[in-house]
Design an enzyme around this catalytic site. Sequence first.
Site, PDB file in Angstrom:
ATOM      1  N   ARG A 144       0.880  -1.386   0.114  1.00  0.00           N
ATOM      2  CA  ARG A 144      -0.194   0.137  -0.089  1.00  0.00           C
ATOM      3  C   ARG A 144       1.009   1.428   0.013  1.00  0.00           C
ATOM      4  NH1 ARG A 144      -3.242  -2.940   1.586  1.00  0.00           N
ATOM      5  NH2 ARG A 144      -1.808  -3.653   3.130  1.00  0.00           N
ATOM      6  N   THR A 145       1.707   1.350   1.067  1.00  0.00           N
ATOM      7  CA  THR A 145       2.608   2.590   1.076  1.00  0.00           C
ATOM      8  C   THR A 145       3.289   2.802  -0.151  1.00  0.00           C
ATOM      9  OG1 THR A 145       2.772   2.207   3.333  1.00  0.00           O
ATOM     10  CG2 THR A 145       3.994   3.786   2.599  1.00  0.00           C
ATOM     11  N   LYS A 169      25.830  -5.499  -0.396  1.00  0.00           N
ATOM     12  CA  LYS A 169      27.214  -5.179  -0.687  1.00  0.00           C
ATOM     13  C   LYS A 169      27.862  -4.564   0.520  1.00  0.00           C
ATOM     14  CE  LYS A 169      26.613  -5.359  -5.553  1.00  0.00           C
ATOM     15  NZ  LYS A 169      26.459  -4.214  -6.634  1.00  0.00           N
ATOM     16  N   ARG A 207      11.291   3.337   3.319  1.00  0.00           N
ATOM     17  CA  ARG A 207      10.986   2.503   4.521  1.00  0.00           C
ATOM     18  C   ARG A 207      11.995   1.548   4.787  1.00  0.00           C
ATOM     19  NH1 ARG A 207       6.252  -1.004   5.285  1.00  0.00           N
ATOM     20  NH2 ARG A 207       5.236   0.849   5.327  1.00  0.00           N
ATOM     21  N   HIS A 221       5.333   6.166  11.658  1.00  0.00           N
ATOM     22  CA  HIS A 221       4.797   5.945  10.233  1.00  0.00           C
ATOM     23  C   HIS A 221       3.801   7.052   9.739  1.00  0.00           C
ATOM     24  CE1 HIS A 221       3.703   4.210   6.496  1.00  0.00           C
ATOM     25  NE2 HIS A 221       3.137   3.118   6.713  1.00  0.00           N
TER      26      HIS A 221
END
Lengths: 157, 312
Positions: free
Chosen positions: B60-61, B89, B110, B138
């Site tokens: 969704r986000t 890496k 995120r 959030h």
Amino acid sequence: MREFRVQPIRNGTVIDHIDSGKALKVIKIMGIDENVTSVVSVIMHVPSSKKEYKDIVKVEDRELNPKELEKIALLAPNATINIIRDYDVVKKTKVKPPERVAGIVRCANPNCITNAKTSMDTTEPVEPEFVVESTKPLKLRCIYCDRELENPEENLI
Amino acid sequence: MHMLKMKDRDVVSIGDFTLEEIEGIMDHAKKMVPIAKGEKKSKALDGKILSTLFFEPSTRTRLSFESAMLRLGGEFIGFAEPSVTSAKKGETLADTIRMAEAYSDVIVLRHPREGAARLAAKFSSKPVINAGDGAGQHPTQTLLDLFTIKTEKGKIGGMNINLVGDLKYGRTVHSLAHALAMFGAELTFTAPKDLQMPEHVINRVKELGVRPKMEESLENSIEDADVVYVTRIQKERFADLAEFEKVSGAYRIDMDMLEKAREDMIIMHPLPRVNEIAPEVDSTPHAKYFVQAFNGVPVRMALLSLVLGVRK
Ligand SMILES: Nc1ncnc2c1ncn2[C@@H]1O[C@H](COP(=O)(O)OP(=O)(O)O)[C@@H](O)[C@H]1O
Ligand SMILES: [Zn+2]
């Protein structure tokens, strides 16, 4: 006439008015361990003026660097630092707890970005940093993960 | 509400914003709705590039940020999974951010670790928007939740808002409770004893002058609610499956439960839902969780254009 519980020192630092019981932590902050090369006296649980007790630490031939001063200010917000030269107190300062501390305490939240290691073991190029919300009791909040540090004294770097 | 200073601002935590600023963002989001629906076209962010850096999966986000950017005529680059990035890496987040800063105009992040967005903001001169940092913040979810209540109920202050389910571990409900208290909403926290709202959230809400009501039974607390905000209770929180089933059953919203609710009560849910809301509820006028999910787009459009300094 001053009363001395230990031999007067000629040159060095006396950290006075340490909260009772904290002297050993102050010693640790100063990096004084079994390899010590100067005279160090630790005086604990001395009656101080107001029905309270204090600790005192006296170190010969040694002054404190700014990082050490910051850490002591966090642990013992009432401490005074006396610089002794030729047996006399030439400078007396009260420690000042800072509003923010960087690089002297680590965040206890294992999932905080400041504790992250990449697959190659590199870390983020930042020092852990905290806002000092109060000094008595000591309350630090991580500026990254926003968590309050439960036991700052155990997380000194 | 005229001097909204949002250009170049980072959006890390809802706590970084004043009530007026949140109102301003919501006003702006309202104007974005027809564009978000595709009814109106916009080229407001023509030539702008968004980096979507998703070190943790999200549907969704991420999709709503990408949709928001495209609806405004902008473009995006990025990754949806860390496996393809240089983090594998050994690159630090700070270095990945410096790269994204060079390649784009705004960064959405995120990350599985708390504090990641604050750190990113420190290394980027371009605005950073936090799309979730571990168990931390959030803020765009909080903003779209507030926007949904505002648009569906007309106001937030004075509304009786009932947060239900796992209030202890649910990441969205902590900052939502804080924000709702800023608006002067009446709060009810309905949860099993072991999953009630943490003390620090309750204290913060009280400092803002709100006395939250604590409830264990949804059957009791649903009656007074203008808004019921449901969150999932996770199986992993329970030692024993039978206990989990009993508890999750008691907090499930179905047609029987709705009989006790006000006619104009609305149900919200951050989604994805599992069993918390019965599918028959979807077609009732109470169900607003899909509208809420849609609202992620106009709210994120508003944020993107505000932090990029484009106000059309
Ligand atoms: N030459 C010295 N050697 C060791 N300790 C000293 C010396 N001079 C002062 N002190 C100690 O340093 C601290 C500060 O001294 P002083 O300024 O005289 O006292 P106060 O701060 O109590 O007024 C006291 O704990 C005192 O015992
Ligand atoms: Zn932290």
